[in-house]
Design a protein around this motif. Structure first.
Motif, PDB file in Angstrom:
ATOM      1  N   ALA A  48      10.176   4.869   7.662  1.00  0.00           N
ATOM      2  CA  ALA A  48       9.328   3.839   7.053  1.00  0.00           C
ATOM      3  C   ALA A  48       9.010   2.712   8.026  1.00  0.00           C
ATOM      4  O   ALA A  48       7.899   2.200   8.055  1.00  0.00           O
ATOM      5  CB  ALA A  48      10.010   3.284   5.803  1.00  0.00           C
ATOM      6  N   SER A  49       9.978   2.323   8.865  1.00  0.00           N
ATOM      7  CA  SER A  49       9.753   1.199   9.770  1.00  0.00           C
ATOM      8  C   SER A  49       8.855   1.557  10.944  1.00  0.00           C
ATOM      9  O   SER A  49       8.380   0.674  11.668  1.00  0.00           O
ATOM     10  CB  SER A  49      11.088   0.678  10.300  1.00  0.00           C
ATOM     11  OG  SER A  49      11.719   1.668  11.087  1.00  0.00           O
ATOM     12  N   LEU A 101       0.824  -1.202   0.000  1.00  0.00           N
ATOM     13  CA  LEU A 101       0.000   0.000   0.000  1.00  0.00           C
ATOM     14  C   LEU A 101       0.860   1.256   0.000  1.00  0.00           C
ATOM     15  O   LEU A 101       0.502   2.273  -0.584  1.00  0.00           O
ATOM     16  CB  LEU A 101      -0.919   0.016   1.222  1.00  0.00           C
ATOM     17  CG  LEU A 101      -2.124  -0.920   1.192  1.00  0.00           C
ATOM     18  CD1 LEU A 101      -2.852  -0.864   2.529  1.00  0.00           C
ATOM     19  CD2 LEU A 101      -3.070  -0.553   0.066  1.00  0.00           C
ATOM     20  N   ALA A 102       1.972   1.186   0.690  1.00  0.00           N
ATOM     21  CA  ALA A 102       2.878   2.329   0.705  1.00  0.00           C
ATOM     22  C   ALA A 102       3.701   2.317  -0.574  1.00  0.00           C
ATOM     23  O   ALA A 102       4.191   1.268  -0.997  1.00  0.00           O
ATOM     24  CB  ALA A 102       3.788   2.258   1.926  1.00  0.00           C
ATOM     25  N   PRO A 103       3.870   3.455  -1.238  1.00  0.00           N
ATOM     26  CA  PRO A 103       4.636   3.487  -2.486  1.00  0.00           C
ATOM     27  C   PRO A 103       6.093   3.136  -2.236  1.00  0.00           C
ATOM     28  O   PRO A 103       6.630   3.352  -1.142  1.00  0.00           O
ATOM     29  CB  PRO A 103       4.483   4.935  -2.953  1.00  0.00           C
ATOM     30  CG  PRO A 103       4.188   5.713  -1.710  1.00  0.00           C
ATOM     31  CD  PRO A 103       3.400   4.786  -0.830  1.00  0.00           C
ATOM     32  N   SER A 104       6.744   2.592  -3.242  1.00  0.00           N
ATOM     33  CA  SER A 104       8.155   2.220  -3.099  1.00  0.00           C
ATOM     34  C   SER A 104       9.085   3.410  -3.249  1.00  0.00           C
ATOM     35  O   SER A 104      10.220   3.385  -2.778  1.00  0.00           O
ATOM     36  CB  SER A 104       8.522   1.144  -4.133  1.00  0.00           C
ATOM     37  OG  SER A 104       8.264   1.628  -5.450  1.00  0.00           O
ATOM     38  N   ASP A 163      12.965  15.255   6.254  1.00  0.00           N
ATOM     39  CA  ASP A 163      12.912  15.391   4.799  1.00  0.00           C
ATOM     40  C   ASP A 163      11.584  16.017   4.381  1.00  0.00           C
ATOM     41  O   ASP A 163      10.559  15.874   5.069  1.00  0.00           O
ATOM     42  CB  ASP A 163      13.060  14.036   4.117  1.00  0.00           C
ATOM     43  CG  ASP A 163      14.501  13.536   4.124  1.00  0.00           C
ATOM     44  OD1 ASP A 163      15.396  14.359   4.421  1.00  0.00           O
ATOM     45  OD2 ASP A 163      14.722  12.342   3.840  1.00  0.00           O
ATOM     46  N   THR A 164      11.593  16.685   3.231  1.00  0.00           N
ATOM     47  CA  THR A 164      10.366  17.224   2.650  1.00  0.00           C
ATOM     48  C   THR A 164      10.074  16.495   1.350  1.00  0.00           C
ATOM     49  O   THR A 164      10.961  16.358   0.499  1.00  0.00           O
ATOM     50  CB  THR A 164      10.502  18.735   2.370  1.00  0.00           C
ATOM     51  OG1 THR A 164      10.789  19.416   3.586  1.00  0.00           O
ATOM     52  CG2 THR A 164       9.213  19.294   1.780  1.00  0.00           C
ATOM     53  N   ALA A 185      13.899   5.920  -2.802  1.00  0.00           N
ATOM     54  CA  ALA A 185      13.134   4.840  -2.179  1.00  0.00           C
ATOM     55  C   ALA A 185      12.571   5.331  -0.851  1.00  0.00           C
ATOM     56  O   ALA A 185      13.263   6.038  -0.094  1.00  0.00           O
ATOM     57  CB  ALA A 185      14.025   3.618  -1.970  1.00  0.00           C
ATOM     58  N   THR A 186      11.332   4.993  -0.545  1.00  0.00           N
ATOM     59  CA  THR A 186      10.690   5.509   0.667  1.00  0.00           C
ATOM     60  C   THR A 186      11.417   5.076   1.939  1.00  0.00           C
ATOM     61  O   THR A 186      11.400   5.806   2.931  1.00  0.00           O
ATOM     62  CB  THR A 186       9.224   5.050   0.736  1.00  0.00           C
ATOM     63  OG1 THR A 186       9.161   3.625   0.536  1.00  0.00           O
ATOM     64  CG2 THR A 186       8.387   5.734  -0.324  1.00  0.00           C
ATOM     65  N   GLU A 187      12.067   3.901   1.910  1.00  0.00           N
ATOM     66  CA  GLU A 187      12.757   3.474   3.126  1.00  0.00           C
ATOM     67  C   GLU A 187      13.990   4.319   3.420  1.00  0.00           C
ATOM     68  O   GLU A 187      14.548   4.259   4.522  1.00  0.00           O
ATOM     69  CB  GLU A 187      13.139   1.989   3.047  1.00  0.00           C
ATOM     70  CG  GLU A 187      14.062   1.644   1.894  1.00  0.00           C
ATOM     71  CD  GLU A 187      13.280   1.101   0.709  1.00  0.00           C
ATOM     72  OE1 GLU A 187      13.862   0.331  -0.069  1.00  0.00           O
ATOM     73  OE2 GLU A 187      12.086   1.447   0.587  1.00  0.00           O
ATOM     74  N   LEU A 188      14.428   5.125   2.416  1.00  0.00           N
ATOM     75  CA  LEU A 188      15.585   5.999   2.628  1.00  0.00           C
ATOM     76  C   LEU A 188      15.193   7.366   3.169  1.00  0.00           C
ATOM     77  O   LEU A 188      16.067   8.174   3.506  1.00  0.00           O
ATOM     78  CB  LEU A 188      16.364   6.174   1.315  1.00  0.00           C
ATOM     79  CG  LEU A 188      16.948   4.890   0.704  1.00  0.00           C
ATOM     80  CD1 LEU A 188      17.681   5.203  -0.585  1.00  0.00           C
ATOM     81  CD2 LEU A 188      17.870   4.192   1.702  1.00  0.00           C
TER      82      LEU A 188
END
Length: 661
Positions: free
Chosen positions: A225-226, A137-140, A163-164, A155-158
């Motif tokens: 992200a986590s 569901l969350a974008p990559s 951040d904006t 990448a969203t995990e980064l």
């Protein structure tokens, strides 16, 4: 609305790690169980038809091998750890039955155990896959805005706190954060369960995985992200699934003691007469007779047929119960927690009120036609509700020109040469400005106090009417709430992420007094845990992703099938396939009937087993008579359990819920 999250951070690797091994093993186990079932289905008619044993004997042998190797291996593994379980006991009993010529009975026992084990493994694997699929569901990727004003796709995990990111129209939000600039409407039903998109502007919180509307937003990242809400949902479902105390069937609860007792007793029955000079063949025959009559075949069948019959009956009436253990658990429900949107309601907004203002010269039909014409080009859920209402009345819509949609405000269009604006009262009306504005504000406040979403209509800048949009209550909601209250002895609780006013209004309509509104997923889990700690086995009924943690944490969870999210459907213990809410109390009553039949069968089986064992120990029980008594008890309890297959059993369960009121 609460926004605090659980403090314990989730490890990203734990959330996304695949479970291919579990899925492959489950599929393999299912194939072996299916093979055993097919072999049994082929061999049985041949045996009953009187065909020579050379034709059906090898089929039964293959059935034993296909269905028995996995539980046999599990039993040997447990034996190496110095424990005895019912798996090994069942294999020994099946082989013992075959050794004295009762091949059919042993094969039936093998098939029952192999099939139930495979279904449990498949359910576990599918739930694990669905939980991890939620992260999709969350974008990559997300668009990060750099200090020099340029954009970078990362990448969203980064993404890190501070951040904006830029969220364009139609995109999913990449991280939990707060709006720095822009206005839009965000569909966050996956998180809060709210039926309509929520207007967002500077300072408002947004969640990863929610869907942005027509406006652009600049969002400051506030959680990694986590630790996002969507990741917390995954973690909570997994944690609840792993820590939820397993409820087992009766035979599983006593399997260790029964297994040890039966093995020890069989050895004693063989060894003691032998030690006093009895013949080897006689002692062995007595021990074999004892093992057969004391084996828990009748106990297993005492438990399974009523529950499986109840499952089949519920399935025919639109309720999918995933296992015999779940069917047993349903009857123990002492409290019920209900979701609002999509559970008590249909989850689809509709026009509930048409209020033309005095002096506007508009009738209700004309107000609806004007509003629908202006909203027709919009894809907003409220606009769809207005247009659908106009179509339902057969209203012809004029063509809208110069259509403009302003995120968070509403739409503007030229209809029949006049400028029509439709939107939120808070954005379009000024209190105390004039008589028309004052009247529109009063009507909007009245509708919102009644749990409606108010939409104001302006023509050439002057208010001409107000519409009330509401989620339709299911026709059987109030009756279901009353029956659940009668069955459990307490009125159900309403758990919803929707706003308190809408929740309170709906609760009053269906007779619920305990309302918990504005809840995030962890708040629903906390409410369920509170009930469980008070000693009340709680059933949760829901449909959304945000309900999944509560469904997993509850004693039993039931998902609404038609609009239910994949995660809710996989996490729940049962699914109401046709969204008929009234089937929930009926399936509880059916479970209680099944539990009563289980008790009846256990009494019958115990009487037979005790009588035959005493006869064998005190006197001399002929082996054929022992087998006849053992198999007779098995047949009796099996047929008794099959009574719940009839439609009359479902009708009587429904009558039980009515009588309980």
């Amino acid at each position: 609305m609460p926004t605090t999250l659980l403090e314990r951070p989730a490890a990203p690797s734990a959330l996304v790690a695949p479970r291919r091994k579990t899925r492959v093993l489950a599929l393999t186990e299912a194939r072996w169980a299916l093979a055993a079932l097919l072999l049994f289905a082929i061999a049985l008619p041949l045996q009953l038809a009187g065909v020579t044993a050379w034709a059906w004997g090898p089929l039964y042998a293959l059935c034993y091998a296909a269905g028995g190797w996995e539980p046999g291996w599990a039993g040997l593994t447990a034996l190496r750890e110095k424990t005895l379980d019912v798996d090994l006991l069942m294999i020994v009993a099946a082989l013992g039955a075959a050794a004295i010529g009762q091949v059919l009975d042993g094969a039936l026992l093998i098939v029952i155990f192999a099939t139930s084990g495979a279904l449990e493994a498949l359910a576990t694997a599918r739930t694990a896959d669905s939980v991890r699929g939620l992260l999709d569901l969350a974008p990559s990727t997300a668009t990060r805005l750099l200090d020099d004003g340029t954009e970078a796709t990362v990448a969203t995990e980064l993404l890190t706190v501070g951040d904006t990111v830029l969220v364009r129209p139609g995109e999913r939000v990449g991280a939990d954060g707060r709006v720095l600039d822009g206005a839009s409407e965000v569909d966050q039903a996956t998180i809060t369960g709210e039926p309509l998109p929520v207007a967002k502007q500077e300072g408002d919180e947004v969640f990863a995985g929610t869907l942005n509307g027509a406006g652009a937003l600049r969002v400051r990242v506030e959680r990694g992200a986590s630790d996002s809400v969507i990741a917390r949902i995954v973690a909570m479902v997994e944690e609840a699934s792993e820590t939820k105390a397993p409820t087992q069937l009766f035979i599983e609860k006593v399997e260790q003691r029964y297994s040890l007792g039966m093995v020890t007793a069989t050895l004693l029955v063989f060894a003691i007469p032998l030690a006093f000079g009895a013949a080897l063949s006689g002692s062995l025959l007595r021990a074999m007779t004892f093992m057969i009559v004391a084996s828990p075949c009748a106990v297993v069948l005492a438990t399974m047929p009523p529950l499986l019959s109840a499952i089949a009956n519920a399935g025919r009436h639109g309720v999918l119960v995933k296992s015999a253990v779940v069917m047993e658990q349903l009857g123990g429900t002492k409290a019920v927690a209900l979701d609002k949107t999509g559970t008590l309601t249909e989850g689809t907004p509709r026009v509930a009120d048409l209020r033309p203002l005095a002096g506007s010269g508009l009738t209700e039909d004309r107000l609806l036609a004007l509003t629908a014409a202006a909203e027709h080009p919009s894809e907003h859920p409220l606009a769809r509700a207005v247009v659908d209402a106009a179509h339902a009345r057969g209203t012809a819509l004029a063509v809208a020109e110069e259509f403009v949609s302003t995120p968070g405000v509403g739409v503007t269009a030229v209809v029949e040469g006049r400028k029509v604006t439709v939107g939120a009262p808070a954005r379009l009306l000024e209190r105390g400005r004039g008589a028309a504005e004052t009247s529109a504000v009063a009507i909007a406040d009245e509708l919102e106090d009644a749990g409606r979403t108010a939409v104001v209509v302006l023509r050439d800048g002057t208010p001409v009417g107000v519409l009330g949009i509401a989620d339709r209550l299911r026709p059987d909601a109030a009756e279901t709430v009353a029956r659940l209250g009668a069955l459990t002895g307490r009125t159900p609780i309403l758990l919803t992420g929707d706003n308190p006013r809408a929740a309170a209004r709906l609760a009053a309509e269906v007779g619920i007094t305990d309302v918990r509104a504005g809840l995030l997923p962890q708040d629903k889990v906390a409410a369920v845990t509170e009930q469980e700690r008070a000693g009340r086995r709680t059933m949760v009924v829901g449909d959304g992703v945000n309900d999944a943690p509560a469904l997993a944490a509850a004693h039993t969870g039931i998902a609404m099938g038609r609009a239910g999210s994949d995660l809710a459907l996989e996490t729940a213990d049962a699914v109401v396939v046709r969204d008929e809410l009234a089937t929930v109390p009926t399936v509880i009553a059916l479970s209680r009937r099944a539990r009563r039949l289980v008790v009846q069968n256990l009494v019958i089986a115990s009487v037979f087993i005790t009588g035959l064992v005493v006869w064998d120990l005190v006197g001399h029980l002929p082996l054929p008579l022992g087998v006849l008594g053992h198999e007779g008890s098995t047949v009796i309890v099996g047929l008794n359990g099959l009574r719940l297959l009839r439609d009359a059993a479902w009708r009587r369960a429904g009558a039980d819920t009515a009588a309980a009121r």
